[in-house]
Design a protein around this motif. Structure first.
Motif, PDB file in Angstrom:
ATOM      1  N   ALA A  15       0.857  -1.187   0.000  1.00  0.00           N
ATOM      2  CA  ALA A  15       0.000   0.000   0.000  1.00  0.00           C
ATOM      3  C   ALA A  15       0.887   1.228   0.000  1.00  0.00           C
ATOM      4  CB  ALA A  15      -0.907   0.012   1.226  1.00  0.00           C
ATOM      5  N   GLY A  16       0.376   2.303  -0.549  1.00  0.00           N
ATOM      6  CA  GLY A  16       1.184   3.516  -0.567  1.00  0.00           C
ATOM      7  C   GLY A  16       0.387   4.715  -0.990  1.00  0.00           C
ATOM      8  N   TYR A  17       1.095   5.769  -1.262  1.00  0.00           N
ATOM      9  CA  TYR A  17       0.477   7.049  -1.606  1.00  0.00           C
ATOM     10  C   TYR A  17       1.164   7.547  -2.873  1.00  0.00           C
ATOM     11  CZ  TYR A  17      -0.730   6.384   3.275  1.00  0.00           C
ATOM     12  OH  TYR A  17      -1.175   5.843   4.460  1.00  0.00           O
ATOM     13  N   GLY A  18       0.464   7.528  -3.971  1.00  0.00           N
ATOM     14  CA  GLY A  18       1.089   7.906  -5.232  1.00  0.00           C
ATOM     15  C   GLY A  18       2.210   6.940  -5.557  1.00  0.00           C
ATOM     16  N   SER A  19       3.370   7.456  -5.854  1.00  0.00           N
ATOM     17  CA  SER A  19       4.496   6.593  -6.218  1.00  0.00           C
ATOM     18  C   SER A  19       5.249   6.093  -4.985  1.00  0.00           C
ATOM     19  CB  SER A  19       5.466   7.370  -7.120  1.00  0.00           C
ATOM     20  OG  SER A  19       5.948   8.488  -6.399  1.00  0.00           O
ATOM     21  N   GLU A  21       5.710   3.906  -1.836  1.00  0.00           N
ATOM     22  CA  GLU A  21       5.210   2.656  -1.269  1.00  0.00           C
ATOM     23  C   GLU A  21       5.474   2.641   0.233  1.00  0.00           C
ATOM     24  OE1 GLU A  21       4.768  -1.712  -3.154  1.00  0.00           O
ATOM     25  OE2 GLU A  21       6.819  -1.022  -2.912  1.00  0.00           O
ATOM     26  N   ALA A  22       4.401   2.781   1.018  1.00  0.00           N
ATOM     27  CA  ALA A  22       4.550   2.858   2.477  1.00  0.00           C
ATOM     28  C   ALA A  22       4.551   1.466   3.106  1.00  0.00           C
ATOM     29  CB  ALA A  22       3.431   3.704   3.070  1.00  0.00           C
ATOM     30  N   VAL A  23       3.876   0.520   2.448  1.00  0.00           N
ATOM     31  CA  VAL A  23       3.839  -0.867   2.912  1.00  0.00           C
ATOM     32  C   VAL A  23       4.274  -1.725   1.733  1.00  0.00           C
ATOM     33  CG1 VAL A  23       2.309  -2.743   3.660  1.00  0.00           C
ATOM     34  CG2 VAL A  23       2.057  -0.463   4.645  1.00  0.00           C
ATOM     35  N   ALA A  24       5.413  -2.381   1.876  1.00  0.00           N
ATOM     36  CA  ALA A  24       6.070  -2.978   0.713  1.00  0.00           C
ATOM     37  C   ALA A  24       6.183  -4.492   0.818  1.00  0.00           C
ATOM     38  CB  ALA A  24       7.449  -2.348   0.547  1.00  0.00           C
ATOM     39  N   GLY A  25       5.021  -5.148   0.983  1.00  0.00           N
ATOM     40  CA  GLY A  25       5.041  -6.605   1.012  1.00  0.00           C
ATOM     41  C   GLY A  25       5.144  -7.141   2.422  1.00  0.00           C
ATOM     42  N   ILE A  26       4.017  -7.092   3.120  1.00  0.00           N
ATOM     43  CA  ILE A  26       4.020  -7.523   4.527  1.00  0.00           C
ATOM     44  C   ILE A  26       3.227  -8.807   4.717  1.00  0.00           C
ATOM     45  CG2 ILE A  26       2.898  -6.881   6.714  1.00  0.00           C
ATOM     46  CD1 ILE A  26       4.324  -4.346   6.655  1.00  0.00           C
ATOM     47  N   ASP A  27       3.822  -9.733   5.454  1.00  0.00           N
ATOM     48  CA  ASP A  27       3.142 -10.961   5.853  1.00  0.00           C
ATOM     49  C   ASP A  27       2.972 -10.905   7.367  1.00  0.00           C
ATOM     50  OD1 ASP A  27       3.517 -11.868   3.234  1.00  0.00           O
ATOM     51  OD2 ASP A  27       5.403 -12.867   3.748  1.00  0.00           O
ATOM     52  N   LEU A  28       1.773 -11.113   7.827  1.00  0.00           N
ATOM     53  CA  LEU A  28       1.609 -11.241   9.278  1.00  0.00           C
ATOM     54  C   LEU A  28       0.380 -12.066   9.614  1.00  0.00           C
ATOM     55  CD1 LEU A  28      -0.763  -9.174  10.443  1.00  0.00           C
ATOM     56  CD2 LEU A  28       1.003  -7.468  10.190  1.00  0.00           C
ATOM     57  N   GLU A  29       0.343 -12.510  10.854  1.00  0.00           N
ATOM     58  CA  GLU A  29      -0.734 -13.404  11.276  1.00  0.00           C
ATOM     59  C   GLU A  29      -1.122 -13.090  12.721  1.00  0.00           C
ATOM     60  OE1 GLU A  29       0.067 -17.487  10.198  1.00  0.00           O
ATOM     61  OE2 GLU A  29      -1.303 -18.201  11.764  1.00  0.00           O
ATOM     62  N   VAL A  30      -2.403 -13.106  12.980  1.00  0.00           N
ATOM     63  CA  VAL A  30      -2.899 -12.939  14.355  1.00  0.00           C
ATOM     64  C   VAL A  30      -3.985 -13.982  14.585  1.00  0.00           C
ATOM     65  CG1 VAL A  30      -3.962 -11.386  16.043  1.00  0.00           C
ATOM     66  CG2 VAL A  30      -2.544 -10.428  14.222  1.00  0.00           C
ATOM     67  N   GLY A  55      -9.226  -2.645   4.905  1.00  0.00           N
ATOM     68  CA  GLY A  55      -9.989  -2.550   3.653  1.00  0.00           C
ATOM     69  C   GLY A  55     -10.097  -1.148   3.093  1.00  0.00           C
ATOM     70  N   VAL A  56      -9.354  -0.208   3.689  1.00  0.00           N
ATOM     71  CA  VAL A  56      -9.370   1.147   3.142  1.00  0.00           C
ATOM     72  C   VAL A  56      -8.642   1.079   1.803  1.00  0.00           C
ATOM     73  CG1 VAL A  56      -8.632   3.531   3.497  1.00  0.00           C
ATOM     74  CG2 VAL A  56      -9.429   2.167   5.429  1.00  0.00           C
ATOM     75  N   ARG A  57      -9.400   1.264   0.741  1.00  0.00           N
ATOM     76  CA  ARG A  57      -8.890   0.979  -0.588  1.00  0.00           C
ATOM     77  C   ARG A  57      -7.815   1.960  -1.018  1.00  0.00           C
ATOM     78  NH1 ARG A  57      -9.017  -3.515  -1.365  1.00  0.00           N
ATOM     79  NH2 ARG A  57      -8.683  -3.215  -3.565  1.00  0.00           N
ATOM     80  N   HIS A  58      -7.946   3.182  -0.546  1.00  0.00           N
ATOM     81  CA  HIS A  58      -7.030   4.232  -0.934  1.00  0.00           C
ATOM     82  C   HIS A  58      -5.576   3.764  -0.786  1.00  0.00           C
ATOM     83  CE1 HIS A  58      -5.126   8.139  -1.064  1.00  0.00           C
ATOM     84  NE2 HIS A  58      -4.523   7.851   0.063  1.00  0.00           N
ATOM     85  N   GLY A  59      -4.880   3.677  -1.883  1.00  0.00           N
ATOM     86  CA  GLY A  59      -3.468   3.361  -1.809  1.00  0.00           C
ATOM     87  C   GLY A  59      -3.130   1.882  -1.715  1.00  0.00           C
ATOM     88  N   ARG A  60      -4.147   1.030  -1.663  1.00  0.00           N
ATOM     89  CA  ARG A  60      -3.874  -0.403  -1.534  1.00  0.00           C
ATOM     90  C   ARG A  60      -3.426  -0.964  -2.881  1.00  0.00           C
ATOM     91  NH1 ARG A  60      -7.027  -4.334   1.352  1.00  0.00           N
ATOM     92  NH2 ARG A  60      -6.235  -6.338   0.709  1.00  0.00           N
ATOM     93  N   ASN A  61      -2.254  -1.609  -2.901  1.00  0.00           N
ATOM     94  CA  ASN A  61      -1.678  -2.047  -4.179  1.00  0.00           C
ATOM     95  C   ASN A  61      -1.595  -3.550  -4.377  1.00  0.00           C
ATOM     96  OD1 ASN A  61      -1.209   0.625  -4.873  1.00  0.00           O
ATOM     97  ND2 ASN A  61       0.785   0.646  -3.865  1.00  0.00           N
TER      98      ASN A  61
END
Ligand SMILES: Nc1ncnc2c1ncn2[C@@H]1O[C@H](COP(=O)(O)OP(=O)(O)OP(=O)(O)O)[C@@H](O)[C@H]1O
Ligand SMILES: [Mg+2]
Length: 262
Positions: A15-19, A21-30, A55-61
């Protein structure tokens, strides 16, 4: 509060904002009944990560979000809540002009078809967790203290009876007493089988109050493991302080800063 055991499983989340990338491939489990923290320095991508899971779609890649057998990768925020995953964003966002009870009822919207008795029961559980809110049931939420407003925000999220509850800095700026009340409430929820995923500015507090922890650095998970083990690892504190000179395997992001626009 939750029924069958379940797990939130996130894979390759981006996920990110424009170009940028604020979240660059995260795996996690709870898993249900488990308390997990996410730490990292300012701008590491913690808030963006929770928003993208919610689920906030804005910026989800891209990436996958699953809750038990449900695929929520493309679900809208209300559908995510309906599936059993609630998010308490930063800064106790509540309806200041509605009273406490009305604020809680907003949170029960996705369960509106379950009937009044269930809504009442959910509200009673919130009041049991935060008795002060019962006292202020008919008071405008805007008149409450910051800590009480945070309790309303958490209560609102609980009205949908989540199996997994995500919280972004739930005790930020609050007194020691209120912080303790909130952390104890989260412990009770966990003991009732709710899975907790909490972002915390304080690594110390995060490691003390959760059993597992993910350490974020530049949009990726740099380290993860049992909190008791991470608490002994100086690298965790170095990453969060931003003095991670040794490097941890997390790659730097190309264009890690938002592009300057004229
Ligand atoms: N709405 C936005 N538009 C553009 N860039 C954003 C936006 N929100 C966050 N960012 C950028 O995305 C990156 C990650 O931000 P995020 O808020 O997810 O970090 P964080 O780990 O929650 O930080 P903090 O500890 O300060 O809360 C940062 O570089 C931030 O500047
Ligand atoms: Mg944040």
């Amino acid at each position: 509060m939750s029924a069958e055991p379940t797990a939130l499983v996130v894979g390759g989340l981006r996920a990110g904002y424009g170009s940028m990338e604020a979240v660059a491939g995260i795996d996690l489990e709870v898993r249900s009944g488990e308390s997990v923290s996410v730490v990292g320095r300012n701008g590491a991508g913690k808030t963006t990560c929770l928003l993208a899971i919610a689920g906030v779609r804005h910026g989800r890649n891209g990436g996958t979000v699953r809750l038990g057998t449900r695929d929520l990768s493309k679900a809208s925020p209300p559908a995510v809540v309906e599936a059993g995953l609630s998010h308490v964003p930063e800064g106790h966002r509540i309806f200041r002009h509605l009273d406490v009870r009305e604020n809680l009822l907003v949170g029960s919207y996705v369960r509106r078809r379950d009937g009044q008795a269930k809504v009442r029961a959910a509200m009673d559980r919130v009041f049991d967790l935060f008795p002060i809110l019962k006292t202020y049931e008919h008071r405008n939420a805007g008149f409450l203290s910051g800590g009480e407003q945070q309790m309303v925000a958490i209560g609102q999220a609980l009205m949908s009876e989540p199996r997994i509850l995500m919280l972004d800095e739930p005790t930020s700026g609050l007194s020691i007493m209120v912080t303790r009340t909130i952390l104890e409430a989260l412990d009770r929820l966990r003991d009732d089988g709710v899975g907790i995923l909490m972002v915390d500015q304080s690594v110390q507090r995060a490691l003390e109050h959760t059993s597992r922890c993910y350490v974020m650095e530049q949009g990726q998970i740099a380290m993860s493991g049992p909190s008791a083990e991470l608490a002994k690892d100086e690298r965790v504190f170095a990453i969060v302080r931003g003095t991670d000179e040794a490097g941890t395997g997390a790659r730097s992001l190309a264009g890690g800063e938002p592009a300057a626009s004229g």
